[in-house]
Design a protein around this motif. Structure first.
Motif, PDB file in Angstrom:
ATOM      1  N   ALA A   1       0.722  -1.190   0.033  1.00  0.00           N
ATOM      2  CA  ALA A   1      -0.056   0.126   0.055  1.00  0.00           C
ATOM      3  C   ALA A   1       0.955   1.287  -0.020  1.00  0.00           C
ATOM      4  CB  ALA A   1      -1.114  -0.014   1.183  1.00  0.00           C
ATOM      5  N   PRO A   2       0.488   2.368  -0.844  1.00  0.00           N
ATOM      6  CA  PRO A   2       1.377   3.366  -0.887  1.00  0.00           C
ATOM      7  C   PRO A   2       1.620   3.867   0.494  1.00  0.00           C
ATOM      8  CG  PRO A   2      -0.218   3.586  -2.373  1.00  0.00           C
ATOM      9  CD  PRO A   2      -0.447   2.535  -1.603  1.00  0.00           C
ATOM     10  N   GLY A   3       2.730   4.280   0.807  1.00  0.00           N
ATOM     11  CA  GLY A   3       3.182   4.979   1.959  1.00  0.00           C
ATOM     12  C   GLY A   3       3.498   3.877   3.247  1.00  0.00           C
ATOM     13  N   THR A   4       3.252   2.468   3.151  1.00  0.00           N
ATOM     14  CA  THR A   4       3.327   1.725   4.034  1.00  0.00           C
ATOM     15  C   THR A   4       4.590   0.658   3.761  1.00  0.00           C
ATOM     16  OG1 THR A   4       1.752   0.076   3.353  1.00  0.00           O
ATOM     17  CG2 THR A   4       0.998   2.065   4.713  1.00  0.00           C
ATOM     18  N   GLU A   5       4.841   0.317   4.901  1.00  0.00           N
ATOM     19  CA  GLU A   5       5.833  -1.055   4.666  1.00  0.00           C
ATOM     20  C   GLU A   5       5.483  -1.842   5.811  1.00  0.00           C
ATOM     21  OE1 GLU A   5      10.070  -0.252   4.349  1.00  0.00           O
ATOM     22  OE2 GLU A   5       9.794   1.736   3.812  1.00  0.00           O
ATOM     23  N   GLY A   6       4.335  -1.648   6.543  1.00  0.00           N
ATOM     24  CA  GLY A   6       4.104  -2.561   7.659  1.00  0.00           C
ATOM     25  C   GLY A   6       2.985  -3.781   7.054  1.00  0.00           C
ATOM     26  N   PRO A   7       2.509  -4.468   8.019  1.00  0.00           N
ATOM     27  CA  PRO A   7       1.896  -5.685   7.960  1.00  0.00           C
ATOM     28  C   PRO A   7       0.619  -5.587   6.978  1.00  0.00           C
ATOM     29  CG  PRO A   7       2.275  -5.215  10.364  1.00  0.00           C
ATOM     30  CD  PRO A   7       2.439  -3.938   9.379  1.00  0.00           C
ATOM     31  N   GLY A   8       0.238  -6.770   6.464  1.00  0.00           N
ATOM     32  CA  GLY A   8      -0.920  -6.661   5.684  1.00  0.00           C
ATOM     33  C   GLY A   8      -0.944  -8.257   5.126  1.00  0.00           C
ATOM     34  N   GLU A   9      -1.654  -8.372   4.136  1.00  0.00           N
ATOM     35  CA  GLU A   9      -1.813  -9.903   3.910  1.00  0.00           C
ATOM     36  C   GLU A   9      -1.373 -10.063   2.361  1.00  0.00           C
ATOM     37  OE1 GLU A   9      -3.075 -12.270   5.513  1.00  0.00           O
ATOM     38  OE2 GLU A   9      -3.191 -10.611   6.944  1.00  0.00           O
ATOM     39  N   GLN A  10      -0.387  -9.271   1.965  1.00  0.00           N
ATOM     40  CA  GLN A  10       0.397  -9.301   0.726  1.00  0.00           C
ATOM     41  C   GLN A  10       1.168 -10.688   0.809  1.00  0.00           C
ATOM     42  OE1 GLN A  10       3.618  -6.837   0.047  1.00  0.00           O
ATOM     43  NE2 GLN A  10       4.001  -7.427  -1.907  1.00  0.00           N
ATOM     44  N   ALA A  11       1.191 -11.392  -0.187  1.00  0.00           N
ATOM     45  CA  ALA A  11       1.650 -12.841  -0.320  1.00  0.00           C
ATOM     46  C   ALA A  11       3.289 -12.624  -0.604  1.00  0.00           C
ATOM     47  CB  ALA A  11       1.440 -13.771  -1.466  1.00  0.00           C
ATOM     48  N   ALA A  12       4.118 -13.347  -0.019  1.00  0.00           N
ATOM     49  CA  ALA A  12       5.504 -13.293  -0.108  1.00  0.00           C
ATOM     50  C   ALA A  12       5.902 -13.836  -1.426  1.00  0.00           C
ATOM     51  CB  ALA A  12       6.056 -14.238   0.933  1.00  0.00           C
ATOM     52  N   ALA A  13       7.014 -13.519  -1.918  1.00  0.00           N
ATOM     53  CA  ALA A  13       7.543 -13.763  -2.973  1.00  0.00           C
ATOM     54  C   ALA A  13       8.503 -15.218  -2.885  1.00  0.00           C
ATOM     55  CB  ALA A  13       8.239 -12.785  -3.690  1.00  0.00           C
ATOM     56  N   ALA A  14       9.273 -14.818  -1.582  1.00  0.00           N
ATOM     57  CA  ALA A  14      10.169 -16.159  -1.228  1.00  0.00           C
ATOM     58  C   ALA A  14      10.285 -16.064   0.356  1.00  0.00           C
ATOM     59  CB  ALA A  14      11.641 -15.556  -1.721  1.00  0.00           C
ATOM     60  N   LEU A  15      10.650 -17.170   0.805  1.00  0.00           N
ATOM     61  CA  LEU A  15      10.554 -17.298   2.319  1.00  0.00           C
ATOM     62  C   LEU A  15      12.027 -17.672   2.717  1.00  0.00           C
ATOM     63  CD1 LEU A  15       7.407 -19.434   2.769  1.00  0.00           C
ATOM     64  CD2 LEU A  15       7.776 -16.847   3.197  1.00  0.00           C
ATOM     65  N   GLY A  16      12.892 -17.167   3.424  1.00  0.00           N
ATOM     66  CA  GLY A  16      14.134 -17.442   4.170  1.00  0.00           C
ATOM     67  C   GLY A  16      14.117 -17.892   5.424  1.00  0.00           C
ATOM     68  N   ARG A  17      15.462 -18.508   5.781  1.00  0.00           N
ATOM     69  CA  ARG A  17      15.684 -18.793   7.240  1.00  0.00           C
ATOM     70  C   ARG A  17      17.043 -18.804   7.138  1.00  0.00           C
ATOM     71  NH1 ARG A  17      14.771 -23.130  10.901  1.00  0.00           N
ATOM     72  NH2 ARG A  17      16.433 -23.990  11.713  1.00  0.00           N
ATOM     73  N   PHE A  18      17.514 -17.840   8.369  1.00  0.00           N
ATOM     74  CA  PHE A  18      18.850 -17.513   8.705  1.00  0.00           C
ATOM     75  C   PHE A  18      19.102 -17.724  10.039  1.00  0.00           C
ATOM     76  CE2 PHE A  18      21.674 -13.801   9.119  1.00  0.00           C
ATOM     77  CZ  PHE A  18      22.555 -13.911   7.810  1.00  0.00           C
ATOM     78  N   VAL A  19      20.540 -18.375  10.320  1.00  0.00           N
ATOM     79  CA  VAL A  19      20.903 -18.652  11.772  1.00  0.00           C
ATOM     80  C   VAL A  19      22.115 -17.859  12.090  1.00  0.00           C
ATOM     81  CG1 VAL A  19      21.275 -20.327  13.375  1.00  0.00           C
ATOM     82  CG2 VAL A  19      19.558 -21.031  11.526  1.00  0.00           C
ATOM     83  N   HIS A  20      22.046 -17.152  12.758  1.00  0.00           N
ATOM     84  CA  HIS A  20      23.251 -16.502  13.657  1.00  0.00           C
ATOM     85  C   HIS A  20      23.765 -17.472  14.659  1.00  0.00           C
ATOM     86  CE1 HIS A  20      23.564 -12.359  11.944  1.00  0.00           C
ATOM     87  NE2 HIS A  20      24.501 -12.918  11.373  1.00  0.00           N
ATOM     88  N   VAL A  21      25.247 -17.596  14.885  1.00  0.00           N
ATOM     89  CA  VAL A  21      25.863 -18.130  15.997  1.00  0.00           C
ATOM     90  C   VAL A  21      26.682 -17.197  16.556  1.00  0.00           C
ATOM     91  CG1 VAL A  21      27.260 -19.759  17.052  1.00  0.00           C
ATOM     92  CG2 VAL A  21      25.351 -20.459  15.544  1.00  0.00           C
TER      93      VAL A  21
END
Length: 181
Positions: free
Chosen positions: A133-153
């Protein structure tokens, strides 16, 4: 000789199937819940570049890994968790659901799935910023283009696992949760 060749070919096909099955195991059964913006608690916007596209006209897979690393570390650095808190990437993975292409902005959503003694596991969602939505970067129901997993030690200067310091733990704890309602 022909039978031996067929057996080797069949074995190769089965080995490939086993590898594909192993790749699917990177994500948990609750993966379906990760596919919308509302799951993530923090977003970092990244701008694509012309040379990020591959020969097929969408972002090369390595770009997603770079964006994931950038988003996680920018979140930490902006909150005072910089190089004086040494950490290694122990594991990462990405599942691609639909393409993103230049010149799109990408909103990289972050959430901490597990905060351990010396490690933290992030769930990362990639969203086409031009669809937000214009002017927002917050939550909504937009579908993800990709899903990631990232582990820091987190590690000592010698590289041995080390307990996450309380100041870093406080920052990481901000990303634990189910996301906004």
């Amino acid at each position: 000789v022909a039978d031996a060749g067929r057996r080797r070919a069949a074995h190769g096909r089965m080995a490939g199937r086993r590898l594909l099955g192993a790749a699917r195991s990177v994500f948990t059964a609750k993966e379906k819940g990760l596919t919308t913006r509302s799951h993530y608690l923090h977003f970092e916007r990244r701008q694509t570049r012309w040379n990020d596209n591959d020969a097929f006209g969408h972002l090369n897979n390595t770009i997603y890994y770079a964006m994931m690393d950038d988003a996680v570390n920018m979140h930490l650095i902006q909150r005072g968790i910089g190089a004086d808190y040494p950490r290694f990437v122990a594991e990462s993975g990405c599942r691609y659901l639909r393409p993103i292409s230049f010149p799109a902005a990408v909103d990289v959503g972050l959430r901490v799935a597990k905060l351990g003694t010396s490690s933290v596991t992030y769930e990362v969602g990639f969203f086409d910023g031009s669809e937000a939505a214009p002017g927002t970067e917050g939550p909504g129901e937009q579908a993800a283009a990709a899903l990631g997993r990232f582990v820091h030690v987190y590690v000592t200067p010698q590289g041995a696992p080390s307990a996450i310091e309380e100041s870093a733990r406080t920052v990481l704890s901000e990303l634990i949760g189910e996301g906004p309602a």
